[in-house]
Write a protein that holds these residues in place. Structure first.
Motif, mmCIF file in Angstrom:
data_model
loop_
_atom_site.group_PDB
_atom_site.id
_atom_site.type_symbol
_atom_site.label_atom_id
_atom_site.label_comp_id
_atom_site.label_asym_id
_atom_site.label_seq_id
_atom_site.Cartn_x
_atom_site.Cartn_y
_atom_site.Cartn_z
ATOM 1 N N GLU A 130 0.842 -1.199 0.000
ATOM 2 C CA GLU A 130 0.000 0.000 0.000
ATOM 3 C C GLU A 130 0.874 1.245 0.000
ATOM 4 O O GLU A 130 1.851 1.328 0.748
ATOM 5 C CB GLU A 130 -0.919 0.022 1.218
ATOM 6 N N ARG A 133 0.797 5.442 0.568
ATOM 7 C CA ARG A 133 0.033 6.543 1.159
ATOM 8 C C ARG A 133 0.741 7.835 0.764
ATOM 9 O O ARG A 133 1.923 8.018 1.071
ATOM 10 C CB ARG A 133 -0.055 6.376 2.678
ATOM 11 N N THR A 155 -4.906 13.830 -0.342
ATOM 12 C CA THR A 155 -4.125 12.627 -0.076
ATOM 13 C C THR A 155 -4.594 11.520 -1.022
ATOM 14 O O THR A 155 -5.659 11.618 -1.636
ATOM 15 C CB THR A 155 -4.288 12.152 1.378
ATOM 16 N N ILE A 181 -4.312 6.976 -1.631
ATOM 17 C CA ILE A 181 -3.895 5.643 -1.186
ATOM 18 C C ILE A 181 -4.012 4.689 -2.378
ATOM 19 O O ILE A 181 -5.032 4.669 -3.069
ATOM 20 C CB ILE A 181 -4.780 5.127 -0.034
ATOM 21 N N ARG A 211 -3.503 4.813 8.776
ATOM 22 C CA ARG A 211 -4.186 4.725 7.487
ATOM 23 C C ARG A 211 -5.442 5.582 7.442
ATOM 24 O O ARG A 211 -5.725 6.243 6.443
ATOM 25 C CB ARG A 211 -4.549 3.258 7.216
ATOM 26 N N PHE A 249 -5.216 9.175 6.428
ATOM 27 C CA PHE A 249 -5.060 9.469 5.008
ATOM 28 C C PHE A 249 -6.380 9.330 4.255
ATOM 29 O O PHE A 249 -6.475 9.720 3.093
ATOM 30 C CB PHE A 249 -3.988 8.571 4.387
#
Length: 223
Positions: free
Chosen positions: A28, A30, A70, A72, A119, A122
Motif C-alpha cells: 500500500e 500513502r 491525499t 492511497i 491509514r 489518510f
C-alpha cells in the motif's frame, strides 16, 4: 487535455515478501498531493498551496498533516520476472493485481494529526476519485531503487470545491499514467496490521506491513 498531479509519500510491503520473493505479497502507498496543474496552469490558481498551515513549521517546511489532498493505492503482487542469472544481477519486474485501486481524498480542514502509520488519517475527508490501477514495478537491486508505471482508469468521482473552484476528476483526469521512483524497502520498527477486511485485501487473512519505503512522482492525463 493536459494535467499533472505531483505526489510523494511512503509505501508499505507485507512482512517477509521481497521484491524478488513469492507472489501474493500485499502493498500500500500513502501519498500527499502537493501539485495539480492543467494546461493553463495550476488548477486552483498560481501560488495556491495544497498544504494548509499546520502551525508547527510555518511556510518553510510542511508535513503530511498539512495536506488537503491525499491518496492511497492498495494492491497485491501477482507475478515476477527477473533478468538476472547466476552470472549477472539484473532487474526484478513485478506485476500487480487487477484489483489494485487508487483512491484520492480531499480534506477541507487538515487538523495536524495525519501520520503515515495511521491509514485512517489518510482517508480523512471526502473521497473524490477512485481509479483502477494497472501497475508494474521495476526494481534495480544493485542500486537499491525502483520505478513504477501505472495506468489509471477512473471508476467513479465526486465533485468538490477548493479555493472557490468546483472540480470533478471525471472532467480533469478520466485516465492517467503514473511515473514514480523510490528506494528499496527497509524494516519497520513496529509492523502495521494489514486491513484484511477491506478490498483489495479482503480475499486474504491477517498480516502485517513489515517494511516501508519512500516514493514519489507524477500522474499525467492519458488522452
Amino acid at each position: 487535455m493536459h494535467m499533472a498531479l505531483q505526489f510523494a509519500g511512503r509505501g508499505f510491503v507485507e512482512e517477509g515478501e521481497g521484491p524478488s520473493g513469492p507472489d501474493g505479497s500485499r502493498f500500500e502507498g500513502r501519498f500527499v498531493v502537493y501539485g495539480i496543474a492543467a494546461a493553463d496552469g495550476p488548477v486552483f490558481g498560481d501560488d495556491v498551496s495544497l498544504l494548509a498551515d499546520d502551525g508547527s513549521h510555518g511556510r518553510e517546511v510542511r508535513l503530511p498533516s498539512a495536506a488537503h489532498f491525499t491518496a492511497i493505492r492498495s494492491g497485491t503482487t501477482t507475478e515476477h520476472l527477473t533478468t538476472s542469472d547466476d552470472t549477472f544481477e539484473g532487474l526484478q519486474i513485478m506485476k500487480h493485481s487487477s484489483s489494485t485501486r487508487l483512491r484520492i481524498y480531499f480534506d477541507a480542514e487538515p487538523d495536524g494529526t495525519r501520520d503515515f502509520r495511521d491509514r485512517e488519517s489518510f482517508r480523512r475527508g471526502q473521497l473524490i476519485a477512485t481509479y483502477k490501477a494497472d501497475e508494474i514495478t521495476q526494481v534495480a537491486p544493485r542500486a537499491g531503487v525502483f520505478d513504477t508505471r501505472v495506468n489509471c482508469r477512473l471508476l467513479e468521482s465526486t465533485p468538490f470545491t477548493f479555493g472557490g473552484r468546483i472540480v470533478d476528476f471525471a472532467d480533469l483526469a478520466p485516465s492517467m499514467v503514473e511515473i514514480s521512483h523510490g528506494h528499496a524497502p527497509e524494516a519497520l520498527a513496529s509492523p502495521i496490521s494489514i486491513p484484511h477486511h477491506e478490498a483489495p485485501f479482503d480475499n486474504d487473512g491477517p498480516g502485517v506491513f513489515g517494511r516501508q519505503f519512500a516514493v514519489g512522482g507524477m500522474m499525467l492525463v492519458a488522452s
